[in-house]
Design a protein around this motif. Structure first.
Motif, PDB file in Angstrom:
ATOM      1  N   ALA A   1      -8.818  -3.530  -9.663  1.00  0.00           N
ATOM      2  CA  ALA A   1      -8.902  -3.616  -8.199  1.00  0.00           C
ATOM      3  C   ALA A   1      -7.522  -3.828  -7.598  1.00  0.00           C
ATOM      4  N   VAL A   2      -6.735  -4.695  -8.218  1.00  0.00           N
ATOM      5  CA  VAL A   2      -5.366  -4.922  -7.746  1.00  0.00           C
ATOM      6  C   VAL A   2      -4.524  -3.674  -7.948  1.00  0.00           C
ATOM      7  N   TYR A   3      -4.685  -3.037  -9.108  1.00  0.00           N
ATOM      8  CA  TYR A   3      -3.939  -1.812  -9.416  1.00  0.00           C
ATOM      9  C   TYR A   3      -4.172  -0.742  -8.353  1.00  0.00           C
ATOM     10  N   SER A   4      -5.380  -0.643  -7.856  1.00  0.00           N
ATOM     11  CA  SER A   4      -5.708   0.408  -6.891  1.00  0.00           C
ATOM     12  C   SER A   4      -4.953   0.237  -5.578  1.00  0.00           C
ATOM     13  N   TYR A   5      -4.393  -0.932  -5.352  1.00  0.00           N
ATOM     14  CA  TYR A   5      -3.641  -1.171  -4.121  1.00  0.00           C
ATOM     15  C   TYR A   5      -2.370  -0.334  -4.081  1.00  0.00           C
ATOM     16  N   ASN A   6      -1.802  -0.051  -5.261  1.00  0.00           N
ATOM     17  CA  ASN A   6      -0.530   0.686  -5.280  1.00  0.00           C
ATOM     18  C   ASN A   6      -0.329   1.558  -6.504  1.00  0.00           C
ATOM     19  N   ALA A   7      -1.323   1.663  -7.369  1.00  0.00           N
ATOM     20  CA  ALA A   7      -1.325   2.606  -8.495  1.00  0.00           C
ATOM     21  C   ALA A   7      -0.093   2.514  -9.387  1.00  0.00           C
TER      22      ALA A   7
ATOM     23  N   GLY B   1     -13.662  -3.207  -6.066  1.00  0.00           N
ATOM     24  CA  GLY B   1     -14.420  -3.625  -7.233  1.00  0.00           C
ATOM     25  C   GLY B   1     -14.174  -5.034  -7.717  1.00  0.00           C
ATOM     26  N   TRP B   2     -13.504  -5.858  -6.914  1.00  0.00           N
ATOM     27  CA  TRP B   2     -13.253  -7.237  -7.322  1.00  0.00           C
ATOM     28  C   TRP B   2     -14.564  -7.980  -7.553  1.00  0.00           C
ATOM     29  N   VAL B   3     -14.645  -8.708  -8.673  1.00  0.00           N
ATOM     30  CA  VAL B   3     -15.834  -9.483  -9.026  1.00  0.00           C
ATOM     31  C   VAL B   3     -15.499 -10.964  -8.911  1.00  0.00           C
ATOM     32  N   ASN B   4     -16.215 -11.644  -8.047  1.00  0.00           N
ATOM     33  CA  ASN B   4     -15.966 -13.063  -7.827  1.00  0.00           C
ATOM     34  C   ASN B   4     -16.175 -13.852  -9.115  1.00  0.00           C
ATOM     35  N   GLY B   5     -15.218 -14.693  -9.472  1.00  0.00           N
ATOM     36  CA  GLY B   5     -15.323 -15.535 -10.644  1.00  0.00           C
ATOM     37  C   GLY B   5     -14.783 -14.933 -11.926  1.00  0.00           C
ATOM     38  N   LEU B   6     -14.468 -13.645 -11.920  1.00  0.00           N
ATOM     39  CA  LEU B   6     -13.916 -12.983 -13.102  1.00  0.00           C
ATOM     40  C   LEU B   6     -12.399 -13.083 -13.069  1.00  0.00           C
ATOM     41  N   PRO B   7     -11.743 -13.487 -14.153  1.00  0.00           N
ATOM     42  CA  PRO B   7     -10.275 -13.510 -14.134  1.00  0.00           C
ATOM     43  C   PRO B   7      -9.726 -12.091 -14.116  1.00  0.00           C
TER      44      PRO B   7
ATOM     45  N   ALA C   1       2.669  -7.846 -11.181  1.00  0.00           N
ATOM     46  CA  ALA C   1       3.416  -8.728 -10.281  1.00  0.00           C
ATOM     47  C   ALA C   1       2.461  -9.527  -9.400  1.00  0.00           C
ATOM     48  N   ILE C   2       1.464  -8.864  -8.827  1.00  0.00           N
ATOM     49  CA  ILE C   2       0.497  -9.559  -7.973  1.00  0.00           C
ATOM     50  C   ILE C   2      -0.297 -10.585  -8.788  1.00  0.00           C
ATOM     51  N   ALA C   3      -0.796 -10.157  -9.946  1.00  0.00           N
ATOM     52  CA  ALA C   3      -1.626 -11.040 -10.760  1.00  0.00           C
ATOM     53  C   ALA C   3      -0.840 -12.260 -11.233  1.00  0.00           C
ATOM     54  N   LEU C   4       0.386 -12.045 -11.679  1.00  0.00           N
ATOM     55  CA  LEU C   4       1.197 -13.152 -12.187  1.00  0.00           C
ATOM     56  C   LEU C   4       1.643 -14.077 -11.065  1.00  0.00           C
ATOM     57  N   LEU C   5       1.939 -13.516  -9.897  1.00  0.00           N
ATOM     58  CA  LEU C   5       2.291 -14.365  -8.761  1.00  0.00           C
ATOM     59  C   LEU C   5       1.089 -15.220  -8.365  1.00  0.00           C
ATOM     60  N   GLY C   6      -0.095 -14.620  -8.346  1.00  0.00           N
ATOM     61  CA  GLY C   6      -1.293 -15.394  -8.039  1.00  0.00           C
ATOM     62  C   GLY C   6      -1.493 -16.544  -9.012  1.00  0.00           C
TER      63      GLY C   6
ATOM     64  N   MET D   1       0.809  -1.209   0.000  1.00  0.00           N
ATOM     65  CA  MET D   1       0.000   0.000   0.000  1.00  0.00           C
ATOM     66  C   MET D   1       0.845   1.263   0.000  1.00  0.00           C
ATOM     67  N   LYS D   2       2.065   1.170  -0.324  1.00  0.00           N
ATOM     68  CA  LYS D   2       2.932   2.331  -0.360  1.00  0.00           C
ATOM     69  C   LYS D   2       2.371   3.326  -1.359  1.00  0.00           C
ATOM     70  N   LYS D   3       2.105   4.527  -0.914  1.00  0.00           N
ATOM     71  CA  LYS D   3       1.514   5.514  -1.807  1.00  0.00           C
ATOM     72  C   LYS D   3       2.619   6.079  -2.689  1.00  0.00           C
ATOM     73  N   LEU D   4       2.497   5.918  -3.990  1.00  0.00           N
ATOM     74  CA  LEU D   4       3.550   6.327  -4.894  1.00  0.00           C
ATOM     75  C   LEU D   4       3.507   7.832  -5.093  1.00  0.00           C
ATOM     76  N   LEU D   5       4.675   8.446  -5.091  1.00  0.00           N
ATOM     77  CA  LEU D   5       4.770   9.896  -5.181  1.00  0.00           C
ATOM     78  C   LEU D   5       5.407  10.278  -6.505  1.00  0.00           C
ATOM     79  N   ALA D   6       4.716  11.091  -7.290  1.00  0.00           N
ATOM     80  CA  ALA D   6       5.248  11.494  -8.581  1.00  0.00           C
ATOM     81  C   ALA D   6       6.558  12.241  -8.388  1.00  0.00           C
ATOM     82  N   PRO D   7       7.545  12.006  -9.285  1.00  0.00           N
ATOM     83  CA  PRO D   7       8.839  12.668  -9.125  1.00  0.00           C
ATOM     84  C   PRO D   7       8.737  14.175  -9.029  1.00  0.00           C
ATOM     85  N   ALA D   8       7.747  14.757  -9.698  1.00  0.00           N
ATOM     86  CA  ALA D   8       7.617  16.216  -9.661  1.00  0.00           C
ATOM     87  C   ALA D   8       7.315  16.733  -8.271  1.00  0.00           C
ATOM     88  N   LEU D   9       6.829  15.868  -7.380  1.00  0.00           N
ATOM     89  CA  LEU D   9       6.457  16.307  -6.039  1.00  0.00           C
ATOM     90  C   LEU D   9       7.575  16.118  -5.027  1.00  0.00           C
TER      91      LEU D   9
END
Length: 396
Positions: free
Chosen positions: A299-305, A226-232, A312-317, A1-9
């Motif tokens: 939904a996975v993307y929203s964890y760390n943008a 927004g995870w939908v059960n049964g959807l890849p 990485a998460i999807a492929l590890l799963g 959940m590390k909030k990513l900080l744009a380099p400009a900031l």
């Protein structure tokens, strides 16, 4: 959940010139200003004093803000280090040990246990790399010395103090990343306040010390995202030769039938099937691996943008399910290294007299400087990249 900080900031002009004494004086003044603000958020003076007593600023954090691998590392290197055979083996062992907790979280929230385990593996290597920086120290440093993100980090600091005051987690154990993420699945404190749940039935939400709490909380996050059960989440595909890269993008979703009509196929040649919409990711361009991605990837993307993180998460799963890894080749003639190969590289560098620090597979500044020297010697641009060519040269 590390909030990513744009380099400009991340501009912190002049801070490196501050003396330790001046920095400490400024820090004390900053803490004094924060105390009444904490009181306005319902944090008692006693709780504030107990949490901040004796702390000093950790200015090394400010350098770490500029070195976030999701933005600075080639996608093939990033994924190779996070989704390797070693992590898959560790993940299968963790899933066997905590199978009941993962199954209960899946049943409770309708989120695939392998996706939950993917988050756990990428975020903390299944609890092995939770992070050791005291959260209050890290966040007060960021509040006091990162002015352009002051309000964001102040909110996370207040959430941390609330966690301490509420007694969910022993403050002595409240340690994590430089940005304030903590626990087995690295929640930010404000996310913890909103989405952490009790998974083991003890009445507390302790994602530091309770794996059931951590995996249930992560499932709750993904469900709310927004995870939908049964959807890849998606899968690897093969693009037609004339594919227009302008059509790619996580947000540019079309029915699978539309992609199929353009000639997109699964990587093994099978047709696309399913009554849902998906986008196409080409993280290394049209000449590298491609993936269709659904709203579950979002939904996975929203964890760390970061799309590299989501992959990485999807492929590890997928690997934890027993599915194969990426089939298409990356567009590079210098293959990426797994963590075991990175440790081998460090061992070979150390044997040749380079000071690389600890042999741990983590490529820090000392290892990069040593790699640069080897790259110069073998005629490569000195970038400090742990790649196959450098490893092969060291083996030779």
């Amino acid at each position: 959940m590390k909030k990513l900080l744009a380099p400009a900031l991340l501009a912190l002009a002049g801070l490196s010139l501050a003396t330790p004494v001046a920095a400490q004086a400024d820090f004390g003044s900053c803490l004094a200003r924060l105390k009444p603000q904490a009181a306005a958020k319902g944090i008692s003076g006693q709780a504030f004093d107990a949490a901040t007593r004796g702390i000093t600023p950790d200015l090394t954090i400010l350098d770490l803000m500029n070195n976030q691998p999701e933005f600075k590392t080639a996608i093939w290197d990033y994924l190779s280090a996070l989704v390797d055979d070693e992590r898959v083996q560790d993940g299968r062992a963790a899933m066997q040990q905590w199978g009941r907790a993962l199954a209960a979280a899946e049943a409770r929230f309708g989120v695939d246990r392998h996706a939950i385990a993917g988050v756990w593996g990428v975020e903390s290597n299944f609890g092995k790399d939770i992070g050791g920086r005291p959260l209050v120290q890290s966040l007060t440093t960021l509040v006091c010395y990162a002015p352009r993100r002051n309000e964001y980090f102040k909110g996370e600091l207040m959430a941390t103090l609330k966690i301490v005051q509420d007694g969910d987690i022993n403050p002595a154990n409240l340690r994590g990343s430089w940005a304030g993420a903590f626990g087995h699945t690295q929640f930010m404190p404000s996310t913890f306040q909103r989405l952490a749940v009790d998974g083991d039935g003890d009445g507390r939400r302790d994602i530091m010390n309770s794996v059931p709490d951590a995996v249930h909380s992560t499932a709750n996050f993904l469900k709310k995202a927004g995870w939908v059960n049964g959807l890849p989440w998606g899968y690897e595909v093969r693009l037609p030769a004339n594919f227009n890269p302008g059509l790619a993008g996580r947000k540019n979703k079309k029915p699978l039938s539309s992609w199929a009509a353009m000639g997109v196929r699964r990587v093994d040649g099978r047709p696309l099937e399913g009554n849902y919409s998906a986008g196409i990711l080409i993280p290394a361009g049209v000449n590298g691996p491609a993936f269709v991605v659904t709203r579950n990837f979002d939904a996975v993307y929203s964890y760390n943008a970061a799309e590299s993180y989501g992959l990485a998460i999807a492929l590890l799963g997928d690997r934890l399910k027993g599915l194969p890894g990426i089939q298409a080749a990356w567009p590079t003639d210098d293959p990426p290294l797994s963590r075991a190969q990175r440790r081998e590289l460090q061992t070979l560098l150390a044997a040749r007299g380079y000071d690389i620090g600890e042999v741990d597979g983590k490529i820090g500044s000392k290892t990069r400087e040593a790699i640069k020297d080897v790259e110069r010697r073998i005629g490569l641009e000195p970038r400090g990249r742990p790649g196959g060519k450098v490893l092969q040269a060291l083996r030779g």
